[in-house]
Design an enzyme around this catalytic site. Structure first.
Site, mmCIF file in Angstrom:
data_model
loop_
_atom_site.group_PDB
_atom_site.id
_atom_site.type_symbol
_atom_site.label_atom_id
_atom_site.label_comp_id
_atom_site.label_asym_id
_atom_site.label_seq_id
_atom_site.Cartn_x
_atom_site.Cartn_y
_atom_site.Cartn_z
ATOM 1 N N CYS A 1 0.857 -1.183 0.000
ATOM 2 C CA CYS A 1 0.000 0.000 0.000
ATOM 3 C C CYS A 1 0.896 1.238 0.000
ATOM 4 O O CYS A 1 1.839 1.335 0.792
ATOM 5 C CB CYS A 1 -0.905 -0.004 1.232
ATOM 6 S SG CYS A 1 -1.911 1.489 1.398
ATOM 7 N N CYS B 1 0.254 3.095 3.763
ATOM 8 C CA CYS B 1 0.655 2.510 5.057
ATOM 9 C C CYS B 1 1.701 1.405 4.941
ATOM 10 O O CYS B 1 2.114 0.849 5.953
ATOM 11 C CB CYS B 1 -0.572 1.996 5.799
ATOM 12 S SG CYS B 1 -1.308 0.516 5.063
ATOM 13 N N CYS C 1 -7.286 -1.287 1.210
ATOM 14 C CA CYS C 1 -6.249 -1.776 2.120
ATOM 15 C C CYS C 1 -6.900 -2.041 3.474
ATOM 16 O O CYS C 1 -7.632 -1.196 3.996
ATOM 17 C CB CYS C 1 -5.143 -0.736 2.255
ATOM 18 S SG CYS C 1 -3.907 -1.144 3.505
ATOM 19 N N CYS D 1 -5.248 0.715 6.345
ATOM 20 C CA CYS D 1 -5.569 2.150 6.336
ATOM 21 C C CYS D 1 -6.889 2.477 5.641
ATOM 22 O O CYS D 1 -7.355 3.611 5.717
ATOM 23 C CB CYS D 1 -4.437 2.945 5.698
ATOM 24 S SG CYS D 1 -4.273 2.720 3.907
ATOM 25 N N CYS E 1 -8.503 -5.400 -10.198
ATOM 26 C CA CYS E 1 -8.103 -4.299 -11.072
ATOM 27 C C CYS E 1 -7.656 -3.151 -10.161
ATOM 28 O O CYS E 1 -8.479 -2.519 -9.505
ATOM 29 C CB CYS E 1 -9.299 -3.906 -11.933
ATOM 30 S SG CYS E 1 -8.939 -2.698 -13.181
#
EC number: 1.8.4.12
Length: 168
Positions: A79, A82, A128, A131, A157
């Site tokens: 991510c 984070c 995610c 976060c 995607c």
């Protein structure tokens, strides 16, 4: 505030062979965006404006413009906000959709799934798990398992702007 001032528009132009440009427009309501104060989410100061728009405001980067679309390097995609590990490069495949595609996350619980009613038909948004940053959408039953001999018939995607690749 009227309903029109609460709508935001992203316009994407795609050229289809033998046809004129078709403008696809995605509308979403401001209330669907994540607030800066919600869930004690800390947004990384190093994020670019595009990364903030994608991760926090649930925007979509233009197709075929992402940094990781054609990347074949080995590693783990994290991510961008984070740094949580999300996808292995081993699960990446070329879906020719304009965004990086993966058939599964790096480990169960790395991402969360949410119903997205912003377009018809409804889609499934992926975020995610740490976060809550917007990653993209997941699609099932498109035939990728048979077509490319993948272990799953799932296509995540994902916006390149929401990822950072940590090479092996």
């Amino acid at each position: 505030m009227n309903k029109w001032s609460r709508l935001y528009v992203i316009t994407v132009r795609r050229t289809f062979p033998g046809r004129r440009n078709i403008v696809l427009t995605q509308y979403w309501n401001k209330s669907k965006k994540m607030s800066d104060e919600s869930n004690d989410v800390k947004w990384n100061d190093a994020l670019t404006p595009l990364q903030l728009m994608v991760l926090r405001d649930k925007a979509t980067e233009r197709p075929n413009t992402g940094a990781y679309l054609h990347t074949n390097e080995s590693g783990v995609y994290h991510c961008a906000n984070c740094d949580r590990p999300l996808y292995s490069s081993k699960a990446k495949f070329d879906a020719r959709c304009g965004w990086p595609a993966f058939y599964e996350e790096v480990s169960p619980g790395a991402i969360t799934y949410h119903r997205d009613n912003s377009l018809m038909p409804a889609r499934v948004e992926i975020c995610c798990a740490r976060c809550g940053g917007h990653l993209g959408h997941v699609f099932e039953g498109e035939g990728w398992k048979q077509l490319l001999n993948l272990p799953k018939d799932t296509r995540h995607c994902v916006n390149s702007a929401s990822l950072n690749l940590k090479k092996d």
